[in-house]
Design a protein around this motif. Sequence first.
Motif, mmCIF file in Angstrom:
data_model
loop_
_atom_site.group_PDB
_atom_site.id
_atom_site.type_symbol
_atom_site.label_atom_id
_atom_site.label_comp_id
_atom_site.label_asym_id
_atom_site.label_seq_id
_atom_site.Cartn_x
_atom_site.Cartn_y
_atom_site.Cartn_z
ATOM 1 N N PHE A 101 11.331 -99.163 43.909
ATOM 2 C CA PHE A 101 11.896 -98.276 43.493
ATOM 3 C C PHE A 101 12.154 -96.677 42.755
ATOM 4 O O PHE A 101 11.726 -96.781 41.501
ATOM 5 C CB PHE A 101 14.225 -97.994 44.114
ATOM 6 N N ARG A 102 12.135 -95.291 42.897
ATOM 7 C CA ARG A 102 11.855 -94.285 42.073
ATOM 8 C C ARG A 102 13.267 -94.237 40.965
ATOM 9 O O ARG A 102 13.776 -93.498 40.334
ATOM 10 C CB ARG A 102 11.649 -93.606 42.913
ATOM 11 N N SER A 103 14.177 -94.649 41.647
ATOM 12 C CA SER A 103 15.742 -94.000 41.624
ATOM 13 C C SER A 103 16.582 -95.079 41.594
ATOM 14 O O SER A 103 16.473 -95.871 42.480
ATOM 15 C CB SER A 103 15.910 -92.794 42.282
ATOM 16 N N SER A 105 19.400 -93.758 43.399
ATOM 17 C CA SER A 105 19.867 -93.082 45.075
ATOM 18 C C SER A 105 18.742 -93.836 45.731
ATOM 19 O O SER A 105 19.525 -94.599 46.858
ATOM 20 C CB SER A 105 19.678 -91.898 44.623
ATOM 21 N N GLU A 106 17.800 -94.538 45.381
ATOM 22 C CA GLU A 106 16.473 -94.573 46.483
ATOM 23 C C GLU A 106 17.447 -96.377 46.860
ATOM 24 O O GLU A 106 17.524 -96.987 47.584
ATOM 25 C CB GLU A 106 15.576 -94.399 45.966
ATOM 26 N N SER A 109 20.321 -96.319 48.509
ATOM 27 C CA SER A 109 19.976 -95.737 50.015
ATOM 28 C C SER A 109 19.824 -97.628 50.522
ATOM 29 O O SER A 109 20.039 -97.466 52.036
ATOM 30 C CB SER A 109 19.536 -94.885 49.947
ATOM 31 N N TYR A 110 18.739 -97.656 50.064
ATOM 32 C CA TYR A 110 17.868 -99.203 50.979
ATOM 33 C C TYR A 110 19.065 -100.240 50.924
ATOM 34 O O TYR A 110 19.436 -101.010 52.532
ATOM 35 C CB TYR A 110 17.635 -99.528 49.745
ATOM 36 N N GLU A 253 9.042 -98.550 50.742
ATOM 37 C CA GLU A 253 9.445 -97.725 52.006
ATOM 38 C C GLU A 253 7.922 -96.487 53.119
ATOM 39 O O GLU A 253 8.038 -96.720 54.128
ATOM 40 C CB GLU A 253 11.131 -96.605 51.836
#
Length: 381
Positions: A101-103, A105-106, A109-110, A253
Amino acid sequence: MRGKHHAETIIVGGGVIGCAIACELAARGHDVLLVERARIAGGTSCAAAGMLGADSEEFTHAVMAKLARQSRVLLHEQEERISSLSGVEVGLQQHGFITPFRSYSEVSSYKNNRSSTLSEEPIWWDRVSVQQEAPWLNRDTYGAYYRPSESEVLPVNLTQAYVRSAQAMGARVMEGVQDVHLHTDVNGVQGIETSLGTMTSRNVIIATGLHGEELMRQVGLSSPVLPVKGEIAAVQFSPHHVGYRPDKTVYAEDIYIVPKANGEVWLGATSLPGRTDTKVSVQGIQKLLTAATSWVPGMKDAHFLRAWAGVRPSTPDGLPYVGACESVPGLFAAFGHYRNGILLSAITGSLMADLIYGKTSEELGIQDLSPNRMNRKEILQ
């Protein structure tokens, strides 16, 4: 050769599913004949990435999640036997899958979008752990989930190992068998008519992937198959760039990056619903290479080897057709596995053999995969 052939069970389709079924039936001493319209592993099976991502794949149906985990275990158990029988190394590797993940928030969400069908919670790696465990990943990676049980194989090798093992145990295999038509009467299926003549049997298993819908239609059954094209690229790292080569599968993703037992790294896959051609587009490969390089910066120094495309057989409800055709005694279906044919091959072979030997879909817990389910829905509508 043209003429009349007979077997207890005829399997139509020489992809990984048909070959896995032939292997399992032959292992139980069953008289089986497998027919393929072109060549073994020449269709969807040769275009797969070979991932056994039972926990990484997002299964919205509980039975699929359960079968995927069972199949992964079963394939691991089979690997030594089929490799020995066939003389083919399937390239099985278990180094685990990483979902990066880059952040934050990602990650959120996942987690919110995942279903409740997971068998085990993945291991969380924070930024420091990612750099320690996967130093080849982009250093800006926020964190990642690691699933150590995930594994992968070389898909064509697996298919060939299944079919050659089946032959070693007495199964017969015929390639180039075209113009297949089901032969039925009031008592049910009696075999098939083909370009090579009549072939009689007590049972027929349709395992033809994209072409399964056509055969089912011959006996008045609706089993829609929706084509989804996918493109894959293969690259290779030179010896002096070995430190930049991934040693675990990246299941992100926007891409998957799969280090293979043959030294290559496979990048996949685009998803183009409705497309049935197997041409590789510049746009598709560019998309894969860009995504791969963003996660693994060292990818820019890898050597491009080749690219290929295949068409996956999906279904309207996302479930494969696996089971007996109630309206035609002796007719069985095993197709529509979409992107999980390799993963589900071992369990599909086992289930189909159990059905041939008299077990019911209810006993096996697969009634939701019934090849008759679309016909029931049409009646209700």
